[in-house]
Design a protein around this motif. Sequence first.
Motif, PDB file in Angstrom:
ATOM      1  N   TRP A  75      -8.491  -5.174   5.740  1.00 26.60           N
ATOM      2  CA  TRP A  75      -7.697  -4.050   6.209  1.00 26.60           C
ATOM      3  C   TRP A  75      -6.792  -3.586   5.078  1.00 26.60           C
ATOM      4  O   TRP A  75      -6.602  -4.289   4.086  1.00 26.60           O
ATOM      5  N   THR A  76      -6.256  -2.387   5.231  1.00 25.65           N
ATOM      6  CA  THR A  76      -5.284  -1.891   4.273  1.00 25.65           C
ATOM      7  C   THR A  76      -3.914  -1.872   4.926  1.00 25.65           C
ATOM      8  O   THR A  76      -3.776  -1.654   6.135  1.00 25.65           O
ATOM      9  N   THR A  77      -2.922  -2.116   4.118  1.00 29.70           N
ATOM     10  CA  THR A  77      -1.544  -2.131   4.613  1.00 29.70           C
ATOM     11  C   THR A  77      -0.642  -1.484   3.581  1.00 29.70           C
ATOM     12  O   THR A  77      -0.907  -1.543   2.370  1.00 29.70           O
ATOM     13  N   THR A  78       0.399  -0.856   4.039  1.00 30.30           N
ATOM     14  CA  THR A  78       1.401  -0.258   3.158  1.00 30.30           C
ATOM     15  C   THR A  78       2.704  -1.023   3.340  1.00 30.30           C
ATOM     16  O   THR A  78       3.110  -1.317   4.459  1.00 30.30           O
ATOM     17  N   ARG A  79       3.323  -1.366   2.229  1.00 31.96           N
ATOM     18  CA  ARG A  79       4.581  -2.110   2.317  1.00 31.96           C
ATOM     19  C   ARG A  79       5.641  -1.452   1.447  1.00 31.96           C
ATOM     20  O   ARG A  79       5.339  -0.813   0.432  1.00 31.96           O
ATOM     21  N   ARG A  80       6.870  -1.609   1.872  1.00 31.03           N
ATOM     22  CA  ARG A  80       8.020  -1.099   1.129  1.00 31.03           C
ATOM     23  C   ARG A  80       8.889  -2.276   0.714  1.00 31.03           C
ATOM     24  O   ARG A  80       9.256  -3.114   1.535  1.00 31.03           O
ATOM     25  N   LEU A  81       9.221  -2.321  -0.574  1.00 32.93           N
ATOM     26  CA  LEU A  81      10.083  -3.370  -1.117  1.00 32.93           C
ATOM     27  C   LEU A  81      11.459  -2.760  -1.310  1.00 32.93           C
ATOM     28  O   LEU A  81      11.707  -2.032  -2.276  1.00 32.93           O
ATOM     29  N   LEU A  82      12.345  -3.040  -0.377  1.00 35.14           N
ATOM     30  CA  LEU A  82      13.672  -2.442  -0.423  1.00 35.14           C
ATOM     31  C   LEU A  82      14.456  -3.022  -1.599  1.00 35.14           C
ATOM     32  O   LEU A  82      14.317  -4.192  -1.947  1.00 35.14           O
ATOM     33  N   PRO A  83      15.285  -2.217  -2.244  1.00 36.12           N
ATOM     34  CA  PRO A  83      15.897  -2.631  -3.515  1.00 36.12           C
ATOM     35  C   PRO A  83      16.874  -3.785  -3.416  1.00 36.12           C
ATOM     36  O   PRO A  83      17.039  -4.547  -4.362  1.00 36.12           O
TER      37      PRO A  83
END
Length: 308
Positions: A75-83
């Motif tokens: 599967w594909t996933t999108t992630r955000r790495l908060l600063p």
Amino acid sequence: MTAPDAVLHLERETVVHAAPNAVRRLVADVSWWPLLFSATVHVEVLERRTGTDRLRIWAFDENAHRAGRPAVRTWTTTRRLLPDTGTAIVFAQDAPQAPLAAMGGEWRFEPREDGGCRLVLAHHARVSEGTLADHPWIAAMVTRTADAQLAAVKAAAELGRGLDEAVVTAGRAARFRGRAAEAAEALADADRWPLLLPQLAGLRVGAAGPHAWLLERSGRPFAVCVAPVVGRLVVKQLAVSRSCTALTGEWTVRPATDLAGSEPVEEVLVTLRRRGLTAARGAARRRLLTALTRDTARLVRQRETAGV
């Protein structure tokens, strides 16, 4: 409107005796996942922008294998790495498979007074039809996966600088005459693997999903192979020795054209890079590294002899 009983919210946590920013770096680096997480076969970074990654993940599903279904999920996933190092890494699957309509969550790295970290792995999910009671396996799967991943991150992070010593790597490359396109095709032809690599002759090779194969020995899963792109084959060994808790490898083929006088000579460069995780130290680690290096060289020589 989604019914409340169709939505799952689940949080699992553990205490890690390591600084939050160190734990966060470990989770953020997807190259560690196949070594740390037993089910994860490979993670490919499809897109990377500031603070955001889009990933394709391949994972071995033992329950699906036992049930006779394709054993490798992707599967594909999108992630955000908060600063802020103490805040979350937020993720969400791009297109969850039915009966899931949504699946996502976050990792949180909360500092403790003793300098350690409260590590939280939260998930949220929503089913497209019925209620969660109709799909009890979802909560069980999420709980089981979260607990295993938390335990793996905790064990690795608490090694501190010793984590680098726990990794063994080996690589070897060879060149031979031929066309890279043909070599890449042979690399992804599972039917030819036992012919190219004699040590695979006793293994059963079967399709396990799109561009994925499962190798079995005596009816038991031995390794999973996936082909992320043409010319690359990633291998995760599921059955490992006592001294090695995880072992991965990646074959690549690419053109390596030289000039011999005025006549171009088309050559192929084949590379195998392997990476393992071990609890062995001292002489035992050196023996493991020697064996891994020797075996890697032998595998590449066999490919070179076969011409692919």
